[in-house]
Design a protein around this motif. Structure first.
Motif, mmCIF file in Angstrom:
data_model
loop_
_atom_site.group_PDB
_atom_site.id
_atom_site.type_symbol
_atom_site.label_atom_id
_atom_site.label_comp_id
_atom_site.label_asym_id
_atom_site.label_seq_id
_atom_site.Cartn_x
_atom_site.Cartn_y
_atom_site.Cartn_z
ATOM 1 N N ASN A 71 0.921 -1.285 0.105
ATOM 2 C CA ASN A 71 -0.111 0.083 -0.163
ATOM 3 C C ASN A 71 0.810 1.204 -0.058
ATOM 4 O O ASN A 71 0.485 2.242 -0.735
ATOM 5 C CB ASN A 71 -0.880 0.025 1.241
ATOM 6 N N THR A 72 1.997 1.186 0.734
ATOM 7 C CA THR A 72 2.899 2.526 0.793
ATOM 8 C C THR A 72 3.442 2.682 -0.548
ATOM 9 O O THR A 72 3.488 3.856 -1.139
ATOM 10 C CB THR A 72 3.874 2.204 2.087
ATOM 11 N N ASN A 73 4.180 1.664 -0.999
ATOM 12 C CA ASN A 73 4.576 1.712 -2.396
ATOM 13 C C ASN A 73 3.681 2.173 -3.278
ATOM 14 O O ASN A 73 4.161 2.823 -4.490
ATOM 15 C CB ASN A 73 5.611 0.463 -2.625
ATOM 16 N N LEU A 74 2.542 1.420 -3.484
ATOM 17 C CA LEU A 74 1.537 2.058 -4.437
ATOM 18 C C LEU A 74 1.298 3.314 -4.409
ATOM 19 O O LEU A 74 1.182 3.901 -5.432
ATOM 20 C CB LEU A 74 0.334 0.935 -4.310
ATOM 21 N N ALA A 75 1.259 3.831 -3.164
ATOM 22 C CA ALA A 75 0.704 5.270 -3.031
ATOM 23 C C ALA A 75 1.872 6.065 -3.745
ATOM 24 O O ALA A 75 1.522 7.118 -4.292
ATOM 25 C CB ALA A 75 0.365 5.676 -1.710
ATOM 26 N N LYS A 76 3.099 5.721 -3.344
ATOM 27 C CA LYS A 76 4.172 6.439 -3.922
ATOM 28 C C LYS A 76 4.158 6.497 -5.468
ATOM 29 O O LYS A 76 4.490 7.576 -6.071
ATOM 30 C CB LYS A 76 5.536 5.897 -3.258
ATOM 31 N N LYS A 80 3.751 9.784 -7.881
ATOM 32 C CA LYS A 80 4.734 10.123 -8.863
ATOM 33 C C LYS A 80 3.906 10.157 -10.358
ATOM 34 O O LYS A 80 4.305 11.040 -11.109
ATOM 35 C CB LYS A 80 5.796 9.071 -8.936
ATOM 36 N N THR A 81 3.106 9.464 -10.553
ATOM 37 C CA THR A 81 2.363 9.529 -11.951
ATOM 38 C C THR A 81 1.646 10.923 -11.813
ATOM 39 O O THR A 81 1.384 11.434 -12.944
ATOM 40 C CB THR A 81 1.336 8.297 -12.072
ATOM 41 N N ILE A 82 1.091 11.274 -10.818
ATOM 42 C CA ILE A 82 0.259 12.481 -10.678
ATOM 43 C C ILE A 82 0.946 13.723 -11.080
ATOM 44 O O ILE A 82 0.608 14.976 -11.501
ATOM 45 C CB ILE A 82 -0.713 12.455 -9.405
#
Length: 83
Positions: A71-76, A80-82
């Protein structure tokens, strides 16, 4: 599957998109690894319940940590994509 037993049909509901064949195969593998116990009741209609073994329960904290990491890495990655 936690402290109490769970029936096959309930597991099927809890895991969206899994076929009966795949669920059955995975449950057999988990049973062979002694991570779950299967209890078959001699009644009509037949009833089968599954529960975690002590070994299976010992994996719960590790799975929580793995989920937190994901979840933490997906949020990061989303951040970055945004930006």
């Amino acid at each position: 599957i936690g402290e109490k037993s769970v029936r096959f049909g309930k597991l099927n509901q809890l895991i969206p998109g899994i076929s009966n064949k795949v669920l059955s195969s995975e449950l057999k593998e988990l049973e062979e690894l002694s991570l779950i116990e299967r209890e078959e009741f001699k009644e009509l209609p037949p009833r089968v319940e599954y529960r975690l073994t002590r070994s299976g329960k010992s994996l719960i904290p590790l799975l929580h940590e793995l989920a937190n990491w994901g979840n933490t890495n997906l949020a990061k990655k989303i951040e970055k994509t945004i930006h």
